[in-house]
Design an enzyme around this catalytic site. Structure first.
Site, PDB file in Angstrom:
ATOM      1  CG  MET A  31     -24.737  51.181 -66.539  1.00 16.86           C
ATOM      2  SD  MET A  31     -26.029  52.334 -66.326  1.00 16.86           S
ATOM      3  CE  MET A  31     -27.373  51.480 -67.439  1.00 16.86           C
ATOM      4  N   GLY A  32     -23.194  46.620 -65.357  1.00 14.45           N
ATOM      5  CA  GLY A  32     -23.163  45.312 -64.706  1.00 14.45           C
ATOM      6  C   GLY A  32     -24.165  44.526 -65.686  1.00 14.45           C
ATOM      7  CG  HIS A  38     -21.249  44.094 -71.083  1.00 12.10           C
ATOM      8  ND1 HIS A  38     -22.413  43.288 -70.577  1.00 12.10           N
ATOM      9  CD2 HIS A  38     -21.707  45.357 -70.904  1.00 12.10           C
ATOM     10  CE1 HIS A  38     -23.477  44.575 -70.432  1.00 12.10           C
ATOM     11  NE2 HIS A  38     -22.736  45.498 -70.536  1.00 12.10           N
ATOM     12  CD  GLN A  62     -26.552  55.883 -68.022  1.00 14.40           C
ATOM     13  OE1 GLN A  62     -25.313  56.087 -67.410  1.00 14.40           O
ATOM     14  NE2 GLN A  62     -26.699  55.031 -68.704  1.00 14.40           N
ATOM     15  CD  GLN A 154     -23.701  54.972 -73.844  1.00 15.03           C
ATOM     16  OE1 GLN A 154     -24.492  55.105 -72.929  1.00 15.03           O
ATOM     17  NE2 GLN A 154     -23.079  53.768 -74.154  1.00 15.03           N
TER      18      GLN A 154
END
Ligand code: PAF
Length: 285
Positions: A31-32, A38, A62, A154
């Site tokens: 999501m940046g 990341h 979400q 998740q």
């Protein structure tokens, strides 16, 4: 590196440059507001695949709290600079209208994985994650997709999604990356004031101390109590939950002997910022 905003262009590009040539494609959904956590997923994807797609999309479906969605950091230009330096092939940065030209009415269920911890506390959250991740899998048709273990629940749910949809792709779980003082890297850390940032370190410190406590012979109930009391007495922090669960089923454990894969999952509020972390107490050897 190409930055692509449309689904049609992404599919065309991947079909002609990768799929038709039998090249492997790694997907890193994000999501940046990218950080070293990341970057570690991207490095691994670049090392293991012929081409790598990083999606940058703040997925509205979400978020169950509109304020949380609104204040989520958006830093696409910086994200692209980092991704270019890491050797990414494609950045996929679509608009909300591109992904959801009409409302996504699909309903995903993952019992019992979505019935614990984040599930009941963030109604609709995992359904939204499944909606976007299933769309990304359909657009990119990746050979491998990379997810961080920080979002432990998740990751378990995405693995189940792949089973449910019968997809032929490998889900690669990557270890939590931490600041030098132990705080788990998260895009939400950017929202902490400097005082909150120094208070937040008590979360990982408590988890690490609790592992030593467990290793010195304390029961699961005592270890749970240790964490709950430490967070309750830490300035600026408010515990939402701490559960010690089986790493596969995510069901709470009562005794260490009940599982050979025991993970402590914690959610803590630091002011208005909700932080999550986890630690493996027992792993299969
Ligand atoms: O973990 C995240 O950043 C998001 O939940 C994901 C997997 C990119 C889906 O929007």
């Amino acid at each position: 590196m190409k930055v692509i905003h449309s689904v049609a262009e992404l599919s065309r590009e991947l079909a002609s440059s990768c799929h038709s040539a039998g090249k492997s494609v790694g997907l890193v959904p994000t999501m940046g507001a990218l950080h070293e956590g990341h970057a570690s997923l991207v490095r691994r994807a670049v090392a293991e695949n012929d081409a790598v797609v990083v999606s940058v999309f703040v997925n509205p479906t979400q978020f169950n709290d509109p304020t949380d969605l609104e204040k989520y950091p958006r830093t696409l230009a910086d994200d692209c600079r980092l991704l270019e330096s890491l050797g990414v092939t494609y950045v996929f940065a679509p608009s909300v209208e591109e992904i959801y030209p009409e409302p996504d009415t699909r309903v995903f269920r993952f019992p019992p994985l979505d019935e614990v911890m984040e599930g009941p506390r963030r109604p609709g959250h995992f359904n939204g994650v499944a909606q976007i991740v299933s769309k990304l899998f359909a657009y990119v048709k990746p050979t491998r997709a990379y997810f961080g273990e920080k979002d432990f629940q998740q990751l378990a749910i995405v693995r189940r999604l792949v089973e449910q949809l019968g997809l032929d792709l490998q889900i690669v779980g990557c270890p939590i990356q931490r600041e030098s003082d132990g705080l788990a890297l998260s895009s939400r850390n950017k929202l902490l004031t400097s005082e909150q940032r120094s208070q937040a370190v008590a979360i990982s410190r408590t988890l690490f101390e609790s592992k030593k406590y467990m290793e010195s012979g304390h029961s699961l109930a005592e270890t749970k109590d240790f964490v709950e009391k430490a967070i309750a007495s830490a300035p600026g922090l408010e515990l939402e939950y701490f559960e010690i669960v089986d790493g596969d089923t995510l069901q709470s454990l009562e005794e260490w002997a009940d599982s050979d894969y025991a993970v402590g999952c914690i959610t803590v509020h630091c002011g208005s910022v909700r932080l999550i972390d986890n630690l493996k107490y027992k792993v299969r050897g």
